[in-house]
Design an enzyme around this catalytic site. Structure first.
Site, PDB file in Angstrom:
ATOM      1  N   GLN A 155      37.895  38.667  47.694  1.00 11.60           N
ATOM      2  CA  GLN A 155      36.446  38.512  47.609  1.00 11.60           C
ATOM      3  C   GLN A 155      35.994  37.069  47.555  1.00 11.60           C
ATOM      4  O   GLN A 155      34.836  36.761  47.872  1.00 11.60           O
ATOM      5  CB  GLN A 155      35.910  39.256  46.381  1.00 11.60           C
ATOM      6  CG  GLN A 155      36.289  38.625  45.052  1.00 11.60           C
ATOM      7  CD  GLN A 155      35.776  39.409  43.857  1.00 11.60           C
ATOM      8  OE1 GLN A 155      36.130  40.562  43.666  1.00 11.60           O
ATOM      9  NE2 GLN A 155      34.929  38.764  43.049  1.00 11.60           N
ATOM     10  N   CYS A 161      33.206  42.984  44.635  1.00 12.61           N
ATOM     11  CA  CYS A 161      34.241  44.008  44.420  1.00 12.61           C
ATOM     12  C   CYS A 161      33.713  45.403  44.709  1.00 12.61           C
ATOM     13  O   CYS A 161      34.423  46.258  45.226  1.00 12.61           O
ATOM     14  CB  CYS A 161      34.776  43.938  43.001  1.00 12.61           C
ATOM     15  SG  CYS A 161      33.602  44.448  41.718  1.00 12.61           S
ATOM     16  N   HIS A 296      33.792  45.453  36.530  1.00 12.36           N
ATOM     17  CA  HIS A 296      34.478  45.324  37.810  1.00 12.36           C
ATOM     18  C   HIS A 296      34.569  46.718  38.427  1.00 12.36           C
ATOM     19  O   HIS A 296      34.332  47.719  37.744  1.00 12.36           O
ATOM     20  CB  HIS A 296      35.884  44.761  37.539  1.00 12.36           C
ATOM     21  CG  HIS A 296      36.536  44.102  38.709  1.00 12.36           C
ATOM     22  ND1 HIS A 296      36.034  42.983  39.328  1.00 12.36           N
ATOM     23  CD2 HIS A 296      37.680  44.393  39.375  1.00 12.36           C
ATOM     24  CE1 HIS A 296      36.841  42.608  40.300  1.00 12.36           C
ATOM     25  NE2 HIS A 296      37.849  43.451  40.363  1.00 12.36           N
ATOM     26  N   ASN A 323      43.037  45.762  43.509  1.00 16.94           N
ATOM     27  CA  ASN A 323      42.025  44.780  43.148  1.00 16.94           C
ATOM     28  C   ASN A 323      41.510  44.072  44.401  1.00 16.94           C
ATOM     29  O   ASN A 323      41.950  44.361  45.520  1.00 16.94           O
ATOM     30  CB  ASN A 323      42.597  43.785  42.130  1.00 16.94           C
ATOM     31  CG  ASN A 323      41.521  43.064  41.346  1.00 16.94           C
ATOM     32  OD1 ASN A 323      40.325  43.264  41.550  1.00 16.94           O
ATOM     33  ND2 ASN A 323      41.929  42.197  40.438  1.00 16.94           N
TER      34      ASN A 323
END
Length: 362
Positions: A155, A161, A296, A323
């Site tokens: 990112q 995210c 997140h 992630n």
């Protein structure tokens, strides 16, 4: 081509059969800290140059001395953690010359928006399979099935995210249902999903609603990622896929979440990513600490149990999450998070909010 349902069943079986495999981790792109590295400033500078060449190729050279001082302290902290037998492994990842404030501001709070509680009766809720609740697979890992995941994205300093998790979920279900591989445009969601806040954060379900309202989303080739918010544009070419709706998984229900991810990847929340333990994570099962001040979103891609050498110990249950910080963080971009603590919403709130996934890809 296999009919859609047959193909899904076949790929699910592959994921279940291969779920005991461990994702391959290339040690060449991991920089660990040894006693020789911290023996002198000269040896530490050699280590920094090695790390710098990998992670900071385009950095401002005038800032390098300041960054070295931060790196020096971080390398020594990482060395001490590993030497003292930390429960998870640590190496020097992309954050090694950032201050904690820089890391927290730039990377650790990409879903600050709070979705107001809704009446579950009005939600499209996940309908459990015939295997729920007592005959669920012991483990699932979508990393092991070629084509389902398009790879770990990075990112940058944009809090996207939510958009990366949303596109990842749509890419996966598009492949599983339609046998179509495509990289969808994260940047389109950042720029054009006005119910979210672009690089200042958002939620995957609002991204899904944007795709439904617009009757599709473009590919990353049509609308490339630039890592910051820009003006919403309409690229040439048709939108490459759409979805018919999105589905929620009940909160505080671990088995329903297991059931959902055994069919396809699911977007989940995660709280407390601003801790140094999370920032430095390199492998093992993450157990916290967590807080609820930084939020997140992850793509949940599986679950399993880490066996114990003790025959009387059932082992440690875990989730597998993808992630959005590139492959230099964690286990090549992935993390194992302890599974359980259902009544508390799971470790770091992973099941404290509704998980969500897209449905009816077109």
């Amino acid at each position: 081509m296999l009919p859609a349902l047959t193909m899904v069943a076949t790929l699910v079986a592959m994921a279940l059969a291969a779920s005991t495999m461990t994702a391959s981790i290339t040690e060449a792109d991991r920089i660990y800290v040894s006693s020789e590295n911290i023996a002198s400033e000269e040896s530490m500078r050699v280590l920094y140059e090695r790390w710098y060449a990998l992670h900071r190729r385009d950095a401002d050279p005038n800032d390098k001395e300041k960054r070295f001082a931060i790196f020096n302290a971080e390398a020594r902290a990482v060395y001490k953690l590993n030497k003292d037998g930390a429960r998870v492994k640590h190496h020097l990842n992309l954050f090694a010359d950032m201050t904690q404030d820089e890391y927290a501001e730039g990377f650790a709070n990409c879903s600050p928006l709070e979705i107001q509680p809704r009446d579950e009766i009005k939600l499209n809720l996940h309908q459990p399979s015939q295997y729920y609740p007592n005959n669920l697979p012991h483990s699932v890992d979508w990393r092991t099935v070629d084509g389902v995941l398009t790879g770990v994205k990075k990112q940058g300093r944009c809090g996207s995210c939510w958009a990366i998790a949303a596109t990842g979920a749509m890419e996966s279900i598009h492949f599983l249902k339609n046998n179509k591989r495509t990289n969808l445009s994260v940047q389109e969601l950042v720029d054009c999903s006005t119910e979210n806040r672009g690089c200042d954060g958002g939620w995957a379900e609002k991204a899904f609603q944007y795709v439904i309202n617009k009757h599709g989303i473009h590919s990353s080739e049509q609308y490339p990622y630039v890592g910051n918010g820009s003006r919403c544009t309409t690229p040439s070419g048709s939108r490459v896929m759409s979805i018919g709706r999105f589905v929620y998984v009940r909160r505080h229900n671990e088995k329903q979440l297991m059931d959902a991810v055994s069919h396809w990847p699911v977007v989940v929340p995660f709280f407390g990513t601003n801790s140094t333990v999370f920032m430095r994570y390199s492998g093992g099962i993450f157990r916290g600490p967590c807080n609820d001040t930084q939020r997140h979103q992850f793509l949940l891609v599986g679950y399993g149990t880490m066996p114990s050498d003790d025959a009387n110990d059932p082992g440690v249950k875990y989730w597998v999450v993808q992630n959005t910080w590139g492959e230099s963080w964690g286990e090549r971009g992935y993390m194992l998070v302890e599974r359980g603590h259902e009544t508390d919403g799971g470790v770091c709130g992973i099941s404290s909010r509704h998980a969500v996934y897209p449905a009816h890809p077109k």
